[in-house]
Design an enzyme around this catalytic site. Structure first.
Site, PDB file in Angstrom:
ATOM      1  N   HIS A 113       0.830  -1.205   0.000  1.00  0.00           N
ATOM      2  CA  HIS A 113       0.000   0.000   0.000  1.00  0.00           C
ATOM      3  C   HIS A 113       0.862   1.252   0.000  1.00  0.00           C
ATOM      4  CE1 HIS A 113      -4.163  -1.463   0.494  1.00  0.00           C
ATOM      5  NE2 HIS A 113      -3.498  -2.574   0.750  1.00  0.00           N
ATOM      6  N   PRO A 114       0.428   2.255  -0.764  1.00  0.00           N
ATOM      7  CA  PRO A 114       1.194   3.499  -0.827  1.00  0.00           C
ATOM      8  C   PRO A 114       0.998   4.341   0.435  1.00  0.00           C
ATOM      9  CG  PRO A 114      -0.824   3.730  -2.067  1.00  0.00           C
ATOM     10  CD  PRO A 114      -0.768   2.294  -1.600  1.00  0.00           C
ATOM     11  N   GLN A 155      -7.573   8.318  -2.530  1.00  0.00           N
ATOM     12  CA  GLN A 155      -6.865   9.423  -1.887  1.00  0.00           C
ATOM     13  C   GLN A 155      -7.345  10.778  -2.403  1.00  0.00           C
ATOM     14  OE1 GLN A 155      -2.766   9.239  -0.921  1.00  0.00           O
ATOM     15  NE2 GLN A 155      -2.730   7.010  -0.739  1.00  0.00           N
ATOM     16  N   SER A 200      -6.108   3.445  -5.656  1.00  0.00           N
ATOM     17  CA  SER A 200      -5.541   4.251  -4.576  1.00  0.00           C
ATOM     18  C   SER A 200      -5.591   5.741  -4.912  1.00  0.00           C
ATOM     19  CB  SER A 200      -4.095   3.844  -4.274  1.00  0.00           C
ATOM     20  OG  SER A 200      -4.062   2.590  -3.641  1.00  0.00           O
ATOM     21  N   VAL A 239      -9.628   5.396   3.569  1.00  0.00           N
ATOM     22  CA  VAL A 239      -9.844   6.835   3.422  1.00  0.00           C
ATOM     23  C   VAL A 239     -11.329   7.166   3.304  1.00  0.00           C
ATOM     24  CG1 VAL A 239      -9.399   8.799   1.892  1.00  0.00           C
ATOM     25  CG2 VAL A 239      -7.552   7.229   2.470  1.00  0.00           C
TER      26      VAL A 239
END
Length: 176
Positions: free
Chosen positions: A77-78, A94, A90, A129
């Site tokens: 995961h970033p 984000q 992602s 998120v």
């Protein structure tokens, strides 16, 4: 199935349950960040009764991963607010909270928390998120989780967050 050419549209359970293994992996391989093997292992459980049933089978695959593979999944995961290349899923998640549009000061703050968290636990700070309404809520979650004193608790929490992220991603692809 031509339907797989359009990965960014929703699909019925009937369509999903009729997919070949390769088609299933193509459609669901990115549900878990850079880990298409989870979709591959989940396909064996086809047919699925509901989106929840599909998600529960995926979670079961994750729960049965070796500890090393769980850590690989977590580390795939970033960082939050990162400017590095990341999956389109992602990026979308984000950007929903503006993490792709941070001011220089906010970017620096997120880099600091990412670095501090990784230094303490050896894994990236992961949160679903879409659960948070604001960047400040993410920062509060970070502050709370940084209080954990063992990596075991954080690995457990990271997997909970990853499974929630997967549920959100499935909700974007599956219509009930």
């Amino acid at each position: 199935h031509i339907l797989l050419a359009v990965v960014n549209m929703t699909h019925s359970l009937t369509e999903i349950n009729s997919l070949t293994e390769d088609e299933f992996v193509l459609l669901f391989g990115s549900i878990y960040e850079k880990t298409p093997s989870i979709a591959q292992q989940t396909w064996i459980s086809c047919p699925f009764k509901s989106l929840t049933d599909l998600h529960e089978h995926m979670v079961d695959v994750v729960n049965h991963l070796s500890n090393d593979d769980k850590l690989k999944l977590i580390r795939s995961h970033p960082d939050l607010g990162s400017r590095m290349k990341m999956s389109s899923e992602s990026v979308n998640e984000q950007s929903s909270l503006g993490l792709d549009r941070l001011t220089p000061d906010e970017y620096k703050q997120f880099q600091q928390i990412n670095d501090e968290y990784k230094q303490k636990f050896g894994i990236p700070f992961i949160c679903a998120v879409k659960h948070h309404k604001t960047r400040e809520a993410i920062l509060r979650a970070y502050e709370e989780r940084l209080k954990h004193d063992t990596i075991d608790k954080e690995i457990e929490q990271a997997l909970i967050e990853i499974n929630q992220i997967a549920k959100f991603r499935l909700m974007d692809l599956v219509q009930e």
